[in-house]
Enzyme design. Structure first.
Site, mmCIF file in Angstrom:
data_model
loop_
_atom_site.group_PDB
_atom_site.id
_atom_site.type_symbol
_atom_site.label_atom_id
_atom_site.label_comp_id
_atom_site.label_asym_id
_atom_site.label_seq_id
_atom_site.Cartn_x
_atom_site.Cartn_y
_atom_site.Cartn_z
ATOM 1 N N ASN A 115 -16.853 -71.842 74.619
ATOM 2 C CA ASN A 115 -15.477 -71.930 74.123
ATOM 3 C C ASN A 115 -15.080 -70.599 73.506
ATOM 4 O O ASN A 115 -15.873 -69.664 73.469
ATOM 5 C CB ASN A 115 -15.335 -73.088 73.129
ATOM 6 C CG ASN A 115 -16.226 -72.902 71.933
ATOM 7 O OD1 ASN A 115 -16.091 -71.940 71.192
ATOM 8 N ND2 ASN A 115 -17.179 -73.810 71.741
ATOM 9 N N LYS A 152 -18.953 -89.004 59.005
ATOM 10 C CA LYS A 152 -20.053 -88.043 58.762
ATOM 11 C C LYS A 152 -20.373 -87.940 57.274
ATOM 12 O O LYS A 152 -21.158 -87.099 56.868
ATOM 13 C CB LYS A 152 -19.690 -86.671 59.331
ATOM 14 C CG LYS A 152 -19.355 -86.673 60.830
ATOM 15 C CD LYS A 152 -20.596 -86.610 61.682
ATOM 16 C CE LYS A 152 -20.382 -86.989 63.142
ATOM 17 N NZ LYS A 152 -19.601 -86.088 63.924
ATOM 18 N N ASP A 155 -19.440 -79.389 73.112
ATOM 19 C CA ASP A 155 -19.616 -80.843 73.053
ATOM 20 C C ASP A 155 -20.373 -81.396 74.254
ATOM 21 O O ASP A 155 -20.895 -82.502 74.193
ATOM 22 C CB ASP A 155 -18.238 -81.521 72.959
ATOM 23 C CG ASP A 155 -17.601 -81.266 71.602
ATOM 24 O OD1 ASP A 155 -18.311 -81.369 70.597
ATOM 25 O OD2 ASP A 155 -16.398 -80.938 71.560
HETATM 26 N N1 CTP Z 1 -20.171 -80.490 65.424
HETATM 27 C C1 CTP Z 1 -21.540 -80.640 65.456
HETATM 28 N N2 CTP Z 1 -22.183 -80.944 66.615
HETATM 29 C C2 CTP Z 1 -21.490 -81.130 67.754
HETATM 30 C C3 CTP Z 1 -20.077 -80.997 67.726
HETATM 31 C C4 CTP Z 1 -19.461 -80.677 66.530
HETATM 32 O O1 CTP Z 1 -22.183 -80.473 64.430
HETATM 33 N N3 CTP Z 1 -22.136 -81.422 68.877
HETATM 34 C C5 CTP Z 1 -19.537 -80.198 64.139
HETATM 35 C C6 CTP Z 1 -18.647 -78.963 64.103
HETATM 36 O O2 CTP Z 1 -19.353 -77.823 63.663
HETATM 37 C C7 CTP Z 1 -17.562 -79.351 63.111
HETATM 38 C C8 CTP Z 1 -17.480 -80.863 63.257
HETATM 39 O O3 CTP Z 1 -18.690 -81.281 63.886
HETATM 40 O O4 CTP Z 1 -17.926 -79.085 61.781
HETATM 41 C C9 CTP Z 1 -16.331 -81.378 64.042
HETATM 42 O O5 CTP Z 1 -16.252 -80.729 65.289
HETATM 43 P P1 CTP Z 1 -15.116 -81.092 66.319
HETATM 44 O O6 CTP Z 1 -15.425 -80.416 67.618
HETATM 45 O O7 CTP Z 1 -13.757 -80.907 65.738
HETATM 46 O O8 CTP Z 1 -15.260 -82.643 66.450
HETATM 47 P P2 CTP Z 1 -16.256 -83.593 67.173
HETATM 48 O O9 CTP Z 1 -17.061 -84.281 66.134
HETATM 49 O O10 CTP Z 1 -16.998 -82.875 68.233
HETATM 50 O O11 CTP Z 1 -15.243 -84.672 67.756
HETATM 51 P P3 CTP Z 1 -14.097 -84.530 68.854
HETATM 52 O O12 CTP Z 1 -14.496 -83.427 69.781
HETATM 53 O O13 CTP Z 1 -14.081 -85.860 69.466
HETATM 54 O O14 CTP Z 1 -12.843 -84.227 68.089
#
Ligand code: CTP
Length: 407
Positions: A215, A347, A284
């Site tokens: 990303n 969380k 993700d």
């Molecule tokens: N994060 C994490 N591990 C992942 C994805 C995200 O620890 N595999 C952490 C990121 O560092 C951030 C938080 O989770 O602090 C939220 O990340 P975000 O991408 O906004 O959300 P997601 O939990 O991945 O949910 P979504 O993509 O469904 O919004």
């Protein structure tokens, strides 16, 4: 805000408001701080160095090449370097358009601008000038550059200016400037004793030996947090994906590539941390199978089977200790508050830094951010657009408060 006595450098540049710096000097000294005044050549045309020397009880630095009296030397080093290392803050008031331009471009042609480049101390700048000069696109751009770099700019007041025109450009009230300096000093060691574990940058998931899923994260937000926490006295450990910029100095950095590696590195150091800030834009999804050889185009359309990566924050949630502060980020495109609150609850976070990444001046690979801080008690604080370093300080200010409430 009382702090232990600090060393402040007060830079005075050439403007009608130069005389007001004498009052600023007095206000800072009244708080018990030691102030070293530095004047540019043109400042000396508006007010004599003797005024500041008499008020501060110290020689005023007016010349880059002037010999420093033996009795004032604290060591054998060159004066601008020794001052740069000694001071806890540099405030420039008033700052002319010319000085702003020099600061923005790293020009160092007199003692003050050399000092501004050589010091790691926070810089607070209070501009004062004619309204047209203040509103000129060149000055706007210079101010934006300085703000993005974390320089604290004290907005000038609006009113009748020395030139007879009316508009913005009057030096801000000296009390406001003094408060900004004192607030900056108060922040300085307020995280002493804390150990921050901060993730930064993107992660990359390999598809084949030459391609990856990733990303646009640059690592700027995570590194700004690391820099701010380090400046405020914390020990800082960052776990960084392939970021576009170098980590700040004084901060221990573990470099990783994939989400799995980031998860391992974070969990490995988790028990040491007193605060965990998950600023990384973690990938993700990962490929279910990574091709061993480069995927060739001849095969036409390509379907990749993806599976979710490890949820690092989720793994931390179940392991972290109640006294460890836990901060997550939420990069959203819709329903910012609702999504952020949901993440906070699921969380069990103390704070979520939420931003709408579709807004101009927010999110990936830019120097600024527009964030809403969402707290565990349901409260939230919508912040204006600011540099990532300023935002980092705002987040840390909240963590200082949360820590105080917890002990
Ligand atoms: N994060 C994490 N591990 C992942 C994805 C995200 O620890 N595999 C952490 C990121 O560092 C951030 C938080 O989770 O602090 C939220 O990340 P975000 O991408 O906004 O959300 P997601 O939990 O991945 O949910 P979504 O993509 O469904 O919004």
């Amino acid at each position: 805000m009382a702090t232990s006595p600090k060393r402040i450098a007060l830079g005075v540049t050439g403007g009608i408001a130069a005389y007001k710096a004498a009052e600023l000097l007095r206000l800072l000294q009244d708080q018990g701080h030691e102030v070293q005044v530095i004047m540019t050549e043109s400042a000396q045309r508006f007010i004599a160095p003797l005024t500041f020397a008499a008020l501060s009880g110290r020689r005023v630095i007016t010349d880059m090449f002037e010999d420093q009296p033996e009795c004032e030397r604290e060591d054998d080093s060159i004066e601008h370097i020794s001052v740069a290392q000694r001071i806890d803050a540099l405030v420039i008031a008033p700052a002319t358009a010319n000085t702003l331009a020099k600061l923005a471009h790293g020009i160092a042609d007199d003692f003050l601008t050399v000092l501004a480049l050589a010091t790691r101390a926070p810089l607070i700048v209070a501009p004062a000038m004619n309204v047209n000069m203040w509103e000129h696109a060149a000055t706007r751009a210079n101010v934006a550059t300085l703000k993005a770099r974390g320089v604290r700019i004290i907005q000038p007041d609006t009113g009748i200016l020395a030139c007879g025109m009316t508009g913005a450009g009057r030096l801000a009230d000296v009390g406001v400037i003094a408060d900004a300096v004192l607030a900056e000093l108060a922040r300085q060691q307020d995280l002493r004793g804390e150990i921050f574990l901060i993730t930064a940058g993107p992660t990359r998931e390999p598809v084949d030996p030459v391609r990856y899923l990733g990303n646009r994260s640059s690592g700027k937000m995570g590194f700004a947090l690391a820099e701010a926490a380090h400046r405020r006295g914390a020990r800082v450990l960052t776990v960084s994906g392939p970021a576009a910029i170098e980590p700040p100095s004084g901060v221990e950095t573990v470099r990783v590539e994939t989400t799995d590696q980031m998860a391992e590195a974070v969990l490995d150091r988790l028990s040491e941390a007193t605060a965990i800030v998950m600023a990384a834009a973690v990938a993700d999804y990962q490929a279910v199978e990574v091709a061993r050889s480069k995927i060739k185009k001849e095969q036409g359309a390509l379907t990749l089977m993806l599976e979710p990566t490890r949820d690092i924050l989720g793994e931390i949630t179940v392991r972290h200790q109640p006294n460890q502060l836990l901060v997550g980020f939420a990069a959203e495109t819709d329903d910012l508050l609702e999504n952020a609150r949901a993440k906070l609850r699921s969380k069990r976070l103390d704070l979520v830094v939420a931003n709408n990444v579709t807004q101009e001046g927010a999110g990936f690979d830019v120097d600024t951010n527009i964030a809403t801080l969402v707290f565990a008690d349901g409260d939230y604080k919508a912040l204006p657009r600011m540099s990532k370093l300023e935002l980092a300080h705002c987040v840390l200010d909240e963590l200082v408060k949360l820590r105080l409430n917890r002990t």
